[in-house]
Design a protein around this motif. Structure first.
Motif, short mmCIF file in Angstrom:
data_model
loop_
_atom_site.label_atom_id
_atom_site.label_comp_id
_atom_site.label_asym_id
_atom_site.label_seq_id
_atom_site.Cartn_x
_atom_site.Cartn_y
_atom_site.Cartn_z
N ARG A 11 78.00 31.80 -20.60
CA ARG A 11 76.81 32.59 -20.26
C ARG A 11 76.79 33.92 -20.99
O ARG A 11 75.72 34.41 -21.38
CB ARG A 11 76.75 32.79 -18.75
CG ARG A 11 76.35 31.52 -18.00
CD ARG A 11 76.40 31.70 -16.50
NE ARG A 11 75.79 30.56 -15.81
CZ ARG A 11 75.99 30.27 -14.53
NH1 ARG A 11 76.80 31.05 -13.79
NH2 ARG A 11 75.40 29.24 -13.97
N ASP A 49 81.31 22.31 -13.94
CA ASP A 49 80.42 23.33 -14.49
C ASP A 49 79.83 22.90 -15.82
O ASP A 49 78.66 23.15 -16.12
CB ASP A 49 81.16 24.66 -14.66
CG ASP A 49 81.34 25.41 -13.35
OD1 ASP A 49 80.71 25.02 -12.34
OD2 ASP A 49 82.11 26.40 -13.33
N SER A 56 75.81 22.58 -15.88
CA SER A 56 75.14 23.62 -16.64
C SER A 56 74.58 23.14 -17.97
O SER A 56 74.01 23.94 -18.71
CB SER A 56 76.10 24.80 -16.88
OG SER A 56 76.57 25.31 -15.66
N LEU A 67 76.21 22.13 -20.63
CA LEU A 67 76.99 22.48 -21.80
C LEU A 67 77.21 21.25 -22.68
O LEU A 67 77.14 20.11 -22.24
CB LEU A 67 78.33 23.08 -21.39
CG LEU A 67 78.24 24.48 -20.75
CD1 LEU A 67 79.51 24.82 -20.02
CD2 LEU A 67 77.94 25.54 -21.81
N LEU A 104 82.56 28.97 -17.70
CA LEU A 104 81.11 29.09 -17.63
C LEU A 104 80.68 30.54 -17.82
O LEU A 104 79.65 30.81 -18.46
CB LEU A 104 80.60 28.55 -16.29
CG LEU A 104 79.09 28.56 -16.10
CD1 LEU A 104 78.38 27.78 -17.21
CD2 LEU A 104 78.73 27.99 -14.73
N GLN A 156 75.61 33.15 -24.43
CA GLN A 156 74.17 32.89 -24.37
C GLN A 156 73.39 34.21 -24.29
O GLN A 156 72.41 34.41 -25.02
CB GLN A 156 73.85 32.03 -23.16
CG GLN A 156 72.37 31.70 -23.00
CD GLN A 156 72.07 31.01 -21.68
OE1 GLN A 156 72.66 31.35 -20.64
NE2 GLN A 156 71.17 30.04 -21.71
N LEU A 161 72.99 27.10 -23.90
CA LEU A 161 74.17 26.47 -23.31
C LEU A 161 74.37 25.06 -23.85
O LEU A 161 75.51 24.58 -23.96
CB LEU A 161 74.05 26.43 -21.79
CG LEU A 161 74.10 27.79 -21.06
CD1 LEU A 161 73.96 27.57 -19.56
CD2 LEU A 161 75.37 28.55 -21.37
N SER A 162 73.30 24.39 -24.20
CA SER A 162 73.40 23.04 -24.73
C SER A 162 74.05 22.98 -26.11
O SER A 162 74.36 21.89 -26.60
CB SER A 162 72.02 22.38 -24.81
OG SER A 162 71.17 23.12 -25.68
#
Length: 350
Positions: A250, A290, A294, A296, A246, A253, A260-261
């Protein structure tokens, strides 16, 4: 003549992130009849996909609760690509038919650490897509690890643009090495990854790509590489391989503006090439949770054939085992599938 392929609707394999292991197709395969197979359960190789109730595959069509399989790796020039020593047409024909008949989604992965994949023309990409086409083809992945010129990378991004026009329902992804720095630098992609994203921006396809991060082999346990585990006094520092995935996402990102998608993660089970980077079963559960929490895009792992302990619980680096002791075959697959399902159920209950 321009070759145009009919668009298919997007294929949804799960309500949320899917578990999609990589499969080194060169392992456990009969070269004479090149059907994808695995010996991860022990005993003779079992063909993939299988079926419910088969002794060799008690979990169903794919072992361990996986929802799709990533075929690794096609190399060479698109339209003339190779799968190791196997006849390309025989490999494609047999496996596409088997997965389509079983209703099992698959992703075709190209390149990899040991080989390069190139695609200089739309006609070549059209031939490539047609060879692996079925309603169960979920996506095409460009695993870019070897030295490739800027022109070759630009060619691949141009082929993504072609694919988005003619096959908008497919998932187009790039698989890239990463760090997971916690020193404030947001260090993530290496120079090759930076060049890939720059080429994707220039081609206008970055917003449509899934960026799949290889969350493995970070290097020495230092904040510029990875988050660190809490350690007892005097103990050697170690990367926290569960938290690092993660963190890497990040960082990408923050540094590159990728949602994140649009980011997926690929850990390496057990012992990594960097010997003190060890991805434990607890790390697998943490990472899968995670990924779901989150938002992802998905979770892969390297690789299906490694999801078993080595003979005698040896601490070994092998394509056929993960090098950690005391784990039953498919322990990682089942743990990650369960963590994804539990996180999904928890989200639905709120």
């Amino acid at each position: 003549m321009t070759m145009v392929l009919a668009a298919l609707p997007a294929l949804t394999v799960a309500s949320g992130p899917a578990l999609m292991p990589y499969k080194d197709v060169s392992l456990a395969i009969d070269p004479a009849t090149p059907r994808i197979a695995t010996a991860v359960h022990g005993g003779p190789p079992a063909l993939l996909p299988g079926g419910p109730g088969q002794p060799s595959q008690p979990d169903g069509r794919l072992p361990g609760g996986a929802q799709a399989l990533v075929w690794a790796f096609a190399t060479g020039e698109c339209g003339q690509e190779r799968w190791g020593p196997f006849d390309t047409e025989a490999f494609a024909g047999l496996n596409v038919a088997a997965f389509a008949a079983a209703g099992v989604p698959y992703i075709v992965a190209t390149g990899g650490e040991a080989g390069g994949f190139h695609c200089a023309s739309n006609a070549g990409m059209a031939r490539f897509l047609a060879r692996y086409d079925s309603a169960l083809l979920r996506g095409i992945d460009f695993d870019i690890e070897r030295d490739q010129s800027d022109a070759q990378i630009a060619d691949l991004m141009a082929r993504v643009a072609f694919g988005l026009r003619h096959r908008p329902g497919l998932r187009w992804s790039v698989t890239l090495a990463t760090h997971a720095a916690t020193d404030g630098s947001h260090q993530s992609l290496n120079a090759t990854g930076e060049r890939v994203l720059a080429a994707a921006r220039s081609a206008g396809v970055l917003a449509h790509l899934v960026v799949n991060l290889m969350v493995m082999n970070y290097g020495p346990a230092q904040p510029r590489h990875c988050p660190l585990r809490e350690a007892a006094a005097g103990a050697a520092a170690a990367c926290d391989m569960g938290a690092a995935g993660l963190q890497a996402a990040r960082n990408v990102q923050a540094r590159h503006g990728i949602a994140l998608s649009r980011i997926a993660l690929t850990p390496m089970l057990g012992r990594n090439d960097v010997a003190d980077n060890r991805f434990s079963l607890a790390d697998a559960r943490r990472l899968a949770a995670d990924v779901r929490a989150s938002g992802l895009e998905g979770l892969h792992f390297w690789s299906l054939d490694r999801d078993r302990a080595c003979a005698g619980d040896a601490d070994a680096l092998s394509p056929l085992c993960h090098g950690l002791p005391g784990l039953a075959p498919l322990g990682y697959s089942r743990a990650m599938a369960q963590a994804l399902a539990e996180a999904l159920a928890g989200t639905a209950a709120r």
